[in-house]
Motif scaffolding. Structure first.
Motif, PDB file in Angstrom:
ATOM      1  N   ARG A  25       0.815  -1.098   0.019  1.00  0.00           N
ATOM      2  CA  ARG A  25      -0.005   0.158  -0.088  1.00  0.00           C
ATOM      3  C   ARG A  25       0.970   1.471   0.046  1.00  0.00           C
ATOM      4  NH1 ARG A  25      -5.613   1.315   2.951  1.00  0.00           N
ATOM      5  NH2 ARG A  25      -5.651   3.413   2.370  1.00  0.00           N
ATOM      6  N   GLY A  26       1.951   1.018   0.888  1.00  0.00           N
ATOM      7  CA  GLY A  26       2.565   2.475   0.839  1.00  0.00           C
ATOM      8  C   GLY A  26       3.423   2.813  -0.554  1.00  0.00           C
ATOM      9  N   PHE A  27       3.730   1.746  -1.022  1.00  0.00           N
ATOM     10  CA  PHE A  27       4.612   2.133  -2.557  1.00  0.00           C
ATOM     11  C   PHE A  27       3.556   2.609  -3.479  1.00  0.00           C
ATOM     12  CE2 PHE A  27       7.072  -1.450  -0.231  1.00  0.00           C
ATOM     13  CZ  PHE A  27       7.924  -0.401   0.129  1.00  0.00           C
ATOM     14  N   VAL A  28       2.493   1.546  -3.614  1.00  0.00           N
ATOM     15  CA  VAL A  28       1.433   1.950  -4.594  1.00  0.00           C
ATOM     16  C   VAL A  28       0.753   3.434  -4.271  1.00  0.00           C
ATOM     17  CG1 VAL A  28      -0.954   1.380  -5.356  1.00  0.00           C
ATOM     18  CG2 VAL A  28       0.803  -0.270  -4.992  1.00  0.00           C
ATOM     19  N   THR A  29       0.649   3.805  -2.918  1.00  0.00           N
ATOM     20  CA  THR A  29       0.131   5.125  -2.958  1.00  0.00           C
ATOM     21  C   THR A  29       1.056   6.160  -3.014  1.00  0.00           C
ATOM     22  OG1 THR A  29      -1.034   4.270  -1.037  1.00  0.00           O
ATOM     23  CG2 THR A  29      -0.709   6.805  -0.774  1.00  0.00           C
ATOM     24  N   SER A  30       2.426   6.161  -2.713  1.00  0.00           N
ATOM     25  CA  SER A  30       3.186   7.188  -3.146  1.00  0.00           C
ATOM     26  C   SER A  30       3.470   7.316  -4.841  1.00  0.00           C
ATOM     27  CB  SER A  30       4.682   6.994  -2.327  1.00  0.00           C
ATOM     28  OG  SER A  30       5.066   5.953  -2.623  1.00  0.00           O
ATOM     29  N   THR A  31       3.247   6.145  -5.470  1.00  0.00           N
ATOM     30  CA  THR A  31       3.390   6.042  -6.848  1.00  0.00           C
ATOM     31  C   THR A  31       2.410   6.618  -7.643  1.00  0.00           C
ATOM     32  OG1 THR A  31       5.326   4.272  -6.552  1.00  0.00           O
ATOM     33  CG2 THR A  31       4.141   4.645  -8.798  1.00  0.00           C
ATOM     34  N   TYR A  32       1.178   5.837  -7.382  1.00  0.00           N
ATOM     35  CA  TYR A  32       0.081   6.301  -8.207  1.00  0.00           C
ATOM     36  C   TYR A  32      -1.423   6.798  -7.337  1.00  0.00           C
ATOM     37  CZ  TYR A  32       2.339   3.243 -11.425  1.00  0.00           C
ATOM     38  OH  TYR A  32       3.079   2.584 -12.304  1.00  0.00           O
ATOM     39  N   LEU A  38     -10.267  -0.284  -6.888  1.00  0.00           N
ATOM     40  CA  LEU A  38      -9.099  -0.710  -8.192  1.00  0.00           C
ATOM     41  C   LEU A  38      -8.011  -1.665  -7.916  1.00  0.00           C
ATOM     42  CD1 LEU A  38      -8.542   0.349 -11.153  1.00  0.00           C
ATOM     43  CD2 LEU A  38      -7.167   2.065  -9.976  1.00  0.00           C
ATOM     44  N   GLN A  39      -7.549  -1.520  -6.801  1.00  0.00           N
ATOM     45  CA  GLN A  39      -6.634  -2.508  -6.284  1.00  0.00           C
ATOM     46  C   GLN A  39      -6.853  -3.777  -6.087  1.00  0.00           C
ATOM     47  OE1 GLN A  39      -3.083  -1.894  -6.276  1.00  0.00           O
ATOM     48  NE2 GLN A  39      -3.777   0.068  -7.100  1.00  0.00           N
ATOM     49  N   GLN A  40      -8.136  -4.066  -5.400  1.00  0.00           N
ATOM     50  CA  GLN A  40      -8.630  -5.197  -5.341  1.00  0.00           C
ATOM     51  C   GLN A  40      -9.108  -5.988  -6.719  1.00  0.00           C
ATOM     52  OE1 GLN A  40     -11.677  -5.240  -2.277  1.00  0.00           O
ATOM     53  NE2 GLN A  40     -11.110  -7.386  -1.645  1.00  0.00           N
ATOM     54  N   ALA A  41      -9.573  -5.141  -7.536  1.00  0.00           N
ATOM     55  CA  ALA A  41     -10.128  -5.925  -9.031  1.00  0.00           C
ATOM     56  C   ALA A  41      -8.753  -6.078  -9.611  1.00  0.00           C
ATOM     57  CB  ALA A  41     -10.891  -4.730  -9.582  1.00  0.00           C
ATOM     58  N   GLY A  42      -7.724  -5.198  -9.439  1.00  0.00           N
ATOM     59  CA  GLY A  42      -6.363  -5.429 -10.230  1.00  0.00           C
ATOM     60  C   GLY A  42      -5.648  -6.774  -9.852  1.00  0.00           C
ATOM     61  N   CYS A 116      10.343   3.869  -5.617  1.00  0.00           N
ATOM     62  CA  CYS A 116      10.588   4.301  -4.152  1.00  0.00           C
ATOM     63  C   CYS A 116      10.548   3.228  -3.360  1.00  0.00           C
ATOM     64  CB  CYS A 116       8.987   4.988  -3.765  1.00  0.00           C
ATOM     65  SG  CYS A 116       7.313   3.788  -4.066  1.00  0.00           S
ATOM     66  N   ASN A 117      10.655   1.809  -3.784  1.00  0.00           N
ATOM     67  CA  ASN A 117      10.958   0.670  -2.936  1.00  0.00           C
ATOM     68  C   ASN A 117      12.291   0.409  -3.083  1.00  0.00           C
ATOM     69  OD1 ASN A 117      10.923  -1.717  -1.439  1.00  0.00           O
ATOM     70  ND2 ASN A 117       9.158  -2.845  -2.562  1.00  0.00           N
ATOM     71  N   SER A 118      12.828   1.028  -2.599  1.00  0.00           N
ATOM     72  CA  SER A 118      14.466   1.274  -2.624  1.00  0.00           C
ATOM     73  C   SER A 118      15.104  -0.289  -2.148  1.00  0.00           C
ATOM     74  CB  SER A 118      15.094   2.288  -2.068  1.00  0.00           C
ATOM     75  OG  SER A 118      15.021   2.383  -0.788  1.00  0.00           O
ATOM     76  N   GLU A 131      18.821  -3.359 -14.673  1.00  0.00           N
ATOM     77  CA  GLU A 131      17.672  -2.646 -14.846  1.00  0.00           C
ATOM     78  C   GLU A 131      17.930  -2.560 -16.427  1.00  0.00           C
ATOM     79  OE1 GLU A 131      17.320   2.128 -14.415  1.00  0.00           O
ATOM     80  OE2 GLU A 131      16.218   1.127 -12.828  1.00  0.00           O
ATOM     81  N   VAL A 132      16.641  -2.529 -17.014  1.00  0.00           N
ATOM     82  CA  VAL A 132      16.638  -2.380 -18.362  1.00  0.00           C
ATOM     83  C   VAL A 132      15.622  -1.410 -18.755  1.00  0.00           C
ATOM     84  CG1 VAL A 132      17.133  -4.880 -19.297  1.00  0.00           C
ATOM     85  CG2 VAL A 132      14.782  -4.234 -18.820  1.00  0.00           C
ATOM     86  N   GLU A 133      14.648  -0.901 -17.908  1.00  0.00           N
ATOM     87  CA  GLU A 133      14.159   0.370 -18.096  1.00  0.00           C
ATOM     88  C   GLU A 133      13.547   1.039 -16.942  1.00  0.00           C
ATOM     89  OE1 GLU A 133       9.827   1.138 -20.293  1.00  0.00           O
ATOM     90  OE2 GLU A 133      10.882  -0.381 -21.187  1.00  0.00           O
ATOM     91  N   ASN A 134      13.110   2.108 -16.896  1.00  0.00           N
ATOM     92  CA  ASN A 134      12.901   2.968 -15.674  1.00  0.00           C
ATOM     93  C   ASN A 134      12.117   4.120 -16.222  1.00  0.00           C
ATOM     94  OD1 ASN A 134      12.791   4.620 -13.515  1.00  0.00           O
ATOM     95  ND2 ASN A 134      14.716   3.975 -12.624  1.00  0.00           N
ATOM     96  N   ASP A 135      10.913   4.363 -15.971  1.00  0.00           N
ATOM     97  CA  ASP A 135      10.150   5.339 -16.148  1.00  0.00           C
ATOM     98  C   ASP A 135      10.146   6.436 -15.155  1.00  0.00           C
ATOM     99  OD1 ASP A 135       8.289   4.525 -14.122  1.00  0.00           O
ATOM    100  OD2 ASP A 135       6.824   4.108 -15.887  1.00  0.00           O
ATOM    101  N   GLY A 136      10.649   6.418 -13.908  1.00  0.00           N
ATOM    102  CA  GLY A 136      10.626   7.326 -12.959  1.00  0.00           C
ATOM    103  C   GLY A 136       9.766   6.847 -11.853  1.00  0.00           C
ATOM    104  N   LYS A 137       8.829   5.983 -12.292  1.00  0.00           N
ATOM    105  CA  LYS A 137       8.199   5.175 -11.074  1.00  0.00           C
ATOM    106  C   LYS A 137       8.295   4.026 -10.938  1.00  0.00           C
ATOM    107  CE  LYS A 137       4.224   8.467 -11.939  1.00  0.00           C
ATOM    108  NZ  LYS A 137       2.811   8.810 -12.498  1.00  0.00           N
TER     109      LYS A 137
END
Length: 162
Positions: A25-32, A38-42, A116-118, A131-137
């Motif tokens: 939850r903390g990582f999803v919240t800070s990112t999106y 929506l999270q439960q359905a996903g 954000c999940n360092s 790492e092959v791709e990073n969009d900042g999120k």
């Protein structure tokens, strides 16, 4: 450690979402931002695809690992260890199961991790993911199967999943 892995069943749904929520939850919240429905359905939709295994220790559920085998690669969709069970090598053993699958299939193993999940990002990098791709999120990482040279994973994944 005596970890067991069993196929997730519909009776695990509530526990799976609770574990996902407490872990992510903390990582999803800070990112999106967090939208419970929506999270439960996903999560429910995601778990219908691929293979989801409940990780148990001495008969107690302590996490889950979810992966999907695609024609050219294996996706680690999610690795969630209940917060109270983290830092006990459970995640390492669960990941080893998926790495072994990837190696046996001679396919690279891909995953996404929130930037954000360092702690998780650095853990995967120490194991050998690149790492092959990073969009900042979200960062996409890949681990070559043991039989492939590292440069053989320069291909881009067929599709990304947050």
């Amino acid at each position: 450690m005596n970890l067991d892995f069993r196929q997730a069943v519909s009776e695990d749904s509530e526990w799976l979402f609770d574990t996902y929520k407490r872990t992510m939850r903390g990582f999803v919240t800070s990112t999106y931002g967090w939208d419970e429905d929506l999270q439960q359905a996903g999560l429910a939709k995601s778990l219908r695809q691929g293979s989801c295994r409940i990780v148990t220790l001495e008969g107690n559920r302590c996490g889950f690992v979810h992966w999907e085998v695609e024609p050219d690669l294996v996706w680690l969709r999610m690795l969630c260890i209940a917060p109270e069970m983290q830092l006990k090598s459970i995640g390492s053993e669960a990941l080893a199961k998926v790495v072994a699958l990837s190696n046996s299939l001679h396919k690279p193993l891909y995953l996404n991790v929130f930037v954000c999940n360092s702690v998780a990002y650095e853990w995967y990098r120490r194991i050998g993911f690149v790492e092959v791709e990073n969009d900042g999120k979200v960062s996409t990482l890949v681990l070559a199967p043991a039989s492939l040279p590292a440069h053989a994973t320069g291909q881009r994944p067929m599709r990304l999943a947050p």
